[in-house]
Design a protein around this motif. Structure first.
Motif, PDB file in Angstrom:
ATOM      1  N   MET B   1     -13.425 -38.579 -12.480  1.00 27.66           N
ATOM      2  CA  MET B   1     -14.232 -38.850 -11.294  1.00 27.66           C
ATOM      3  C   MET B   1     -13.890 -37.816 -10.242  1.00 27.66           C
ATOM      4  O   MET B   1     -12.740 -37.467 -10.034  1.00 27.66           O
ATOM      5  N   SER B   2     -14.922 -37.331  -9.606  1.00 23.29           N
ATOM      6  CA  SER B   2     -14.683 -36.280  -8.630  1.00 23.29           C
ATOM      7  C   SER B   2     -15.789 -36.291  -7.606  1.00 23.29           C
ATOM      8  O   SER B   2     -16.903 -36.715  -7.874  1.00 23.29           O
ATOM      9  N   VAL B   3     -15.490 -35.858  -6.396  1.00 24.31           N
ATOM     10  CA  VAL B   3     -16.518 -35.751  -5.375  1.00 24.31           C
ATOM     11  C   VAL B   3     -17.060 -34.327  -5.296  1.00 24.31           C
ATOM     12  O   VAL B   3     -18.009 -34.049  -4.616  1.00 24.31           O
ATOM     13  N   LYS B   4     -16.431 -33.418  -6.009  1.00 23.37           N
ATOM     14  CA  LYS B   4     -16.958 -32.059  -6.089  1.00 23.37           C
ATOM     15  C   LYS B   4     -16.577 -31.495  -7.471  1.00 23.37           C
ATOM     16  O   LYS B   4     -15.676 -32.006  -8.140  1.00 23.37           O
ATOM     17  N   TYR B   5     -17.288 -30.427  -7.854  1.00 30.63           N
ATOM     18  CA  TYR B   5     -17.025 -29.836  -9.161  1.00 30.63           C
ATOM     19  C   TYR B   5     -16.052 -28.676  -9.031  1.00 30.63           C
ATOM     20  O   TYR B   5     -16.273 -27.767  -8.232  1.00 30.63           O
ATOM     21  N   ILE B   6     -14.985 -28.746  -9.784  1.00 24.55           N
ATOM     22  CA  ILE B   6     -14.055 -27.621  -9.860  1.00 24.55           C
ATOM     23  C   ILE B   6     -13.961 -27.249 -11.331  1.00 24.55           C
ATOM     24  O   ILE B   6     -14.225 -28.079 -12.209  1.00 24.55           O
ATOM     25  N   PRO B   7     -13.633 -25.965 -11.638  1.00 24.55           N
ATOM     26  CA  PRO B   7     -13.715 -25.500 -13.029  1.00 24.55           C
ATOM     27  C   PRO B   7     -12.955 -26.395 -14.007  1.00 24.55           C
ATOM     28  O   PRO B   7     -13.484 -26.786 -15.040  1.00 24.55           O
ATOM     29  N   VAL B   8     -11.738 -26.710 -13.733  1.00 29.01           N
ATOM     30  CA  VAL B   8     -10.961 -27.576 -14.620  1.00 29.01           C
ATOM     31  C   VAL B   8     -10.144 -28.525 -13.775  1.00 29.01           C
ATOM     32  O   VAL B   8      -9.468 -28.118 -12.834  1.00 29.01           O
ATOM     33  N   ALA B 151     -19.521 -25.666 -25.602  1.00 31.66           N
ATOM     34  CA  ALA B 151     -18.443 -25.252 -24.686  1.00 31.66           C
ATOM     35  C   ALA B 151     -18.997 -24.950 -23.298  1.00 31.66           C
ATOM     36  O   ALA B 151     -18.413 -25.350 -22.288  1.00 31.66           O
ATOM     37  N   THR B 152     -20.126 -24.246 -23.259  1.00 31.50           N
ATOM     38  CA  THR B 152     -20.649 -23.867 -21.934  1.00 31.50           C
ATOM     39  C   THR B 152     -21.214 -25.065 -21.181  1.00 31.50           C
ATOM     40  O   THR B 152     -21.292 -25.042 -19.959  1.00 31.50           O
ATOM     41  N   THR B 153     -21.625 -26.092 -21.906  1.00 29.90           N
ATOM     42  CA  THR B 153     -22.161 -27.283 -21.216  1.00 29.90           C
ATOM     43  C   THR B 153     -21.138 -28.416 -21.183  1.00 29.90           C
ATOM     44  O   THR B 153     -21.490 -29.555 -20.937  1.00 29.90           O
ATOM     45  N   SER B 154     -19.879 -28.101 -21.450  1.00 30.03           N
ATOM     46  CA  SER B 154     -18.892 -29.176 -21.546  1.00 30.03           C
ATOM     47  C   SER B 154     -18.498 -29.722 -20.166  1.00 30.03           C
ATOM     48  O   SER B 154     -18.037 -30.851 -20.050  1.00 30.03           O
ATOM     49  N   HIS B 155     -18.690 -28.925 -19.137  1.00 30.06           N
ATOM     50  CA  HIS B 155     -18.259 -29.359 -17.816  1.00 30.06           C
ATOM     51  C   HIS B 155     -19.126 -30.516 -17.305  1.00 30.06           C
ATOM     52  O   HIS B 155     -20.304 -30.615 -17.637  1.00 30.06           O
ATOM     53  N   ASP B 156     -18.510 -31.365 -16.494  1.00 26.22           N
ATOM     54  CA  ASP B 156     -19.210 -32.536 -15.964  1.00 26.22           C
ATOM     55  C   ASP B 156     -20.455 -32.171 -15.155  1.00 26.22           C
ATOM     56  O   ASP B 156     -21.375 -32.975 -15.041  1.00 26.22           O
ATOM     57  N   PHE B 157     -20.461 -30.960 -14.603  1.00 26.56           N
ATOM     58  CA  PHE B 157     -21.658 -30.541 -13.868  1.00 26.56           C
ATOM     59  C   PHE B 157     -22.889 -30.664 -14.757  1.00 26.56           C
ATOM     60  O   PHE B 157     -23.936 -31.142 -14.335  1.00 26.56           O
ATOM     61  N   TRP B 158     -22.742 -30.197 -16.015  1.00 24.15           N
ATOM     62  CA  TRP B 158     -23.875 -30.215 -16.932  1.00 24.15           C
ATOM     63  C   TRP B 158     -24.253 -31.636 -17.333  1.00 24.15           C
ATOM     64  O   TRP B 158     -25.419 -31.932 -17.580  1.00 24.15           O
ATOM     65  N   MET B 159     -23.257 -32.503 -17.399  1.00 19.79           N
ATOM     66  CA  MET B 159     -23.552 -33.893 -17.745  1.00 19.79           C
ATOM     67  C   MET B 159     -24.368 -34.539 -16.621  1.00 19.79           C
ATOM     68  O   MET B 159     -25.321 -35.264 -16.864  1.00 19.79           O
ATOM     69  N   LYS B 160     -23.983 -34.242 -15.404  1.00 19.17           N
ATOM     70  CA  LYS B 160     -24.710 -34.783 -14.254  1.00 19.17           C
ATOM     71  C   LYS B 160     -26.108 -34.171 -14.198  1.00 19.17           C
ATOM     72  O   LYS B 160     -27.096 -34.859 -13.960  1.00 19.17           O
ATOM     73  N   PHE B 161     -26.171 -32.874 -14.433  1.00 16.85           N
ATOM     74  CA  PHE B 161     -27.430 -32.143 -14.333  1.00 16.85           C
ATOM     75  C   PHE B 161     -28.411 -32.572 -15.428  1.00 16.85           C
ATOM     76  O   PHE B 161     -29.604 -32.766 -15.184  1.00 16.85           O
ATOM     77  N   LEU B 162     -27.879 -32.731 -16.640  1.00 23.24           N
ATOM     78  CA  LEU B 162     -28.748 -33.054 -17.784  1.00 23.24           C
ATOM     79  C   LEU B 162     -28.944 -34.558 -17.971  1.00 23.24           C
ATOM     80  O   LEU B 162     -29.833 -34.957 -18.709  1.00 23.24           O
ATOM     81  N   SER B 308     -19.113 -47.035  -8.386  1.00 21.77           N
ATOM     82  CA  SER B 308     -17.744 -46.513  -8.330  1.00 21.77           C
ATOM     83  C   SER B 308     -17.228 -46.652  -6.908  1.00 21.77           C
ATOM     84  O   SER B 308     -18.011 -46.577  -5.955  1.00 21.77           O
ATOM     85  N   PRO B 309     -15.925 -46.865  -6.751  1.00 22.87           N
ATOM     86  CA  PRO B 309     -15.389 -46.999  -5.400  1.00 22.87           C
ATOM     87  C   PRO B 309     -15.512 -45.680  -4.632  1.00 22.87           C
ATOM     88  O   PRO B 309     -15.410 -44.608  -5.222  1.00 22.87           O
ATOM     89  N   ALA B 310     -15.763 -45.793  -3.328  1.00 19.71           N
ATOM     90  CA  ALA B 310     -15.879 -44.601  -2.489  1.00 19.71           C
ATOM     91  C   ALA B 310     -14.589 -43.780  -2.585  1.00 19.71           C
ATOM     92  O   ALA B 310     -13.505 -44.354  -2.747  1.00 19.71           O
ATOM     93  N   PRO B 311     -14.624 -42.470  -2.544  1.00 20.98           N
ATOM     94  CA  PRO B 311     -15.793 -41.655  -2.202  1.00 20.98           C
ATOM     95  C   PRO B 311     -16.682 -41.308  -3.400  1.00 20.98           C
ATOM     96  O   PRO B 311     -17.581 -40.479  -3.267  1.00 20.98           O
ATOM     97  N   PHE B 312     -16.418 -41.913  -4.560  1.00 19.48           N
ATOM     98  CA  PHE B 312     -17.193 -41.549  -5.753  1.00 19.48           C
ATOM     99  C   PHE B 312     -18.570 -42.199  -5.695  1.00 19.48           C
ATOM    100  O   PHE B 312     -18.759 -43.234  -5.028  1.00 19.48           O
ATOM    101  N   THR B 313     -19.508 -41.625  -6.406  1.00 24.92           N
ATOM    102  CA  THR B 313     -20.912 -42.041  -6.234  1.00 24.92           C
ATOM    103  C   THR B 313     -21.580 -42.509  -7.533  1.00 24.92           C
ATOM    104  O   THR B 313     -22.762 -42.802  -7.530  1.00 24.92           O
ATOM    105  N   GLU B 314     -20.819 -42.543  -8.649  1.00 25.39           N
ATOM    106  CA  GLU B 314     -21.440 -42.949  -9.912  1.00 25.39           C
ATOM    107  C   GLU B 314     -21.884 -44.409  -9.848  1.00 25.39           C
ATOM    108  O   GLU B 314     -21.208 -45.249  -9.226  1.00 25.39           O
TER     109      GLU B 314
END
Lengths: 254, 350
Positions: B1-8, B151-162, B308-314
């Motif tokens: 869970m994260s409020v922003k995307y970081i590489p790892v 591998a290139t779509t493994s990051h959570d950004f892609w999960m949120k995006f797709l 999800s509890p704040a600050p998370f938004t899921e």
């Protein structure tokens, strides 16, 4: 799914006490699986056949008659300590390139060649130096070289490229090597037939298309595979040349 | 869970996970590359490039096999769930090992000609009409492309995006990649071997993957969730007495979706079983202070509103719930994600 009492793992918290031992064992097991498979696969690879680039012989320079079969051969007339007169060398350039363009115009003429030797069993190839240092016309009149006709034969074995088979790649034959061999053959490196049984004393022979033409396109589909075919065999010095009858080529189970 | 995307995102468990997996890969390659040549003692050694290509290729196969065994193992025994936790990192590692394998092949077998090596890969062998001699490289290319996409779509950004369902479908490519690897090896190196140790290990690995998946499917069919019977939109879940505090019962709806009904602190609540992160099984998580924790990656949701509890938004959908006598029932229609549903008090209803 399993017992409700299984300790609950949350990635960002400390591992529950009840799971630590299990995960330790699992970690050791995973590393052991990698170790055992790496050691076993690595240490049980087949030995490549005796062949190789023979840089240890040093650069060789000999003179002889160029014959285009259509793949260029050199029938040695003036040899040296290693390469005696009567020897026949297949010729190649560096990399996956033959010497067709360089040998063109020298068919039946004397030439001096210089390069390193690739060797496998009774068959030799020379990788020529670049430009005129590797292949140049020689002074003198070329003697007439004899070609002994050995009749029609049915042979079983494999078509390879002469360079990888002779040791440029170890191993340099078989299905896994098929694309590489085809690329060599497309680059004009002389093709070689590896026979399962010695024919007139040799397991290896240069193979050409019917009537001494280039290898037919259809035969590229069978490179690196066990096949049978018929063809006319002839001896040029100490090398055999098989002129295949492409209508007789058959894929065979080993 | 994260409020922003970081590489790892790292934590101690991820470091440990990656260290164990990396240790396995290093041990494999070290034994293969540096110890095995001495054990082989070939009079004419393999070309180093071929030896290296084999080492990295075999390693990638073992890595893929381990990755695909983790899933069914975790379904059969929850103690394997931690191995699932950081599997994406191991998948990315596999891509790099596979690329190294492909690089040795490209720079050796397909190099040194006047043709471009990537073009040569496509035209050097075109025996597509035959099984023996089929250009097995094709299957390797396909597997490598699949691994690269994963591998290139493994990051959570892609999960949120797709969105998780699309992302999960894309990541099912791993199965096609594995089948393709099996075809690649079967039509390639296995055809030429005299020593069959690799054949045995390869076959054993492939059978382990297939066998574990089959066993997990049978196991789930026997022990898994049952389809609920719909009466006027309400579906029986179970008797309230069967429910244990802090845990859930999972029911499959007619539309195939799963609903997780939780009992906690004397109340009942129902939310979707699919985690908004990777569609992980929320019903297999634990509830603490109204929050259920997903067993896959630790995402948390309030079981009363699916947030999800704040600050998370899921957010996940919630379901209306009621007690019919001693029977717990949920309504088949999901509420929009994040909708609060008043928990049903067990004592009051009894």
């Amino acid at each position: 799914m399993s017992d409700k009492n299984t300790p609950f793992f949350v990635g960002y918290l400390a591992v529950p006490g009840g799971l630590r031992r299990f995960l330790m064992v699992a970690s050791v097991l995973v590393i052991a699986i990698f170790a055992v498979s790496g050691a076993l696969i690595g240490s049980t690879q087949d030995a490549p056949p005796a062949s190789g680039f023979r840089f240890d012989y040093g650069r060789q320079t000999v003179t002889g008659v160029i014959e285009l079969t259509p793949y260029p051969l050199l029938r040695v007339t003036e040899g040296n300590d290693l390469i005696k007169p009567g020897k026949t060398l297949m010729l190649t350039s560096a990399g996956k390139s033959g010497v067709d363009m360089r040998a063109m115009g020298l068919d039946g003429k004397l030439a001096t060649v210089s390069g390193v030797i690739l060797q496998r069993g009774t068959i030799d190839m020379m990788q020529l130096r670049g430009g005129g240092r590797g292949l140049k016309a020689a002074e003198g009149i070329a003697p007439v070289m004899e070609t002994e006709q050995l009749g029609r034969w049915k042979v079983a074995g494999e078509i390879c490229d002469g360079k990888c088979l002779n040791g440029a790649m170890r191993p340099g034959r078989g299905l896994a090597h098929k694309a590489c061999a085809n690329l060599c053959l497309l680059g004009d490196i002389p093709p070689v037939f590896v026979s399962t049984q010695p024919i007139d004393g040799s397991d290896f022979m240069v193979i050409t298309g019917p009537d001494g033409t280039r290898l037919p396109t259809m035969s590229y589909d069978y490179v690196g595979q066990f096949i049978t075919l018929e063809g006319d065999l002839e001896r040029r010095g100490d090398i055999l040349v098989l002129r295949m009858d492409d209508t007789t080529l058959e894929l065979t189970d080993q | 869970m994260s409020v922003k995307y970081i590489p790892v995102q790292w934590n101690r468990n991820k470091w440990l996970y990656d260290a164990v997996m990396l240790a396995g890969v290093i041990v494999f390659l070290w034994l293969f590359l540096f110890i095995s040549p001495e054990l082989l003692s070939h009079e004419f050694p393999l070309n180093p490039q071929i030896h290296n290509a084999r080492a990295f290729g075999a390693c990638a196969f073992v890595m893929l096999t381990v990755i695909l065994c983790i899933g069914p193992l975790a379904r059969i025994d929850r103690r394997f769930l931690p191995l699932l936790y950081n599997r994406r990192h191991f998948g990315v590692m596999t891509l790099f090992v596979a690329i190294t394998h492909a690089s040795y092949i490209m720079n050796w077998y397909f190099a040194f000609s006047s043709s471009d090596r990537y073009e040569a890969l496509l035209f050097a062998n075109t025996s597509y009409g035959q099984l023996a001699g089929f250009p097995f490289e094709f299957f390797g290319i396909f597997s490598l492309l699949c691994l690269a996409i994963l591998a290139t779509t493994s990051h959570d950004f892609w999960m949120k995006f797709l969105t998780p369902p699309v992302w999960k479908h894309i990541h099912s490519l791993i199965y096609f990649a594995y089948v393709s690897v099996v075809a690649h090896v079967t039509l390639g190196v296995l055809q030429d071997q005299q020593n069959h140790t690799f054949t045995v290990i390869f076959t054993g690995g492939a059978l382990a993957v297939a066998g574990l998946h089959a066993y997990a499917a049978i196991y789930e069919r026997r022990h898994g969730d049952r389809l609920g019977v719909d009466v006027d939109g309400w579906i029986d879940v179970c008797s309230v007495a069967e429910m244990r505090d802090g845990f859930a019962k999972i029911k499959i709806l007619a539309n195939g979706e799963r609903v997780a009904v939780f009992r906690q602190a004397g109340t009942l609540s129902a939310i979707s079983n699919a985690c908004a992160h990777q569609n992980g099984p929320l019903g297999e998580g634990r509830v603490l202070d109204c929050l259920v924790t997903c067993p896959w990656h630790g995402f948390q949701y309030d079981v009363t509103n699916g947030r999800s509890p704040a600050p998370f938004t899921e957010m996940v959908p919630t379901y209306n719930i009621r007690l019919s006598g001693a029977v717990v029932q949920v309504h088949r229609d999901a509420n929009p994600p994040g909708t609060f549903v008043e928990p049903v008090k067990i004592e009051a209803a009894a």
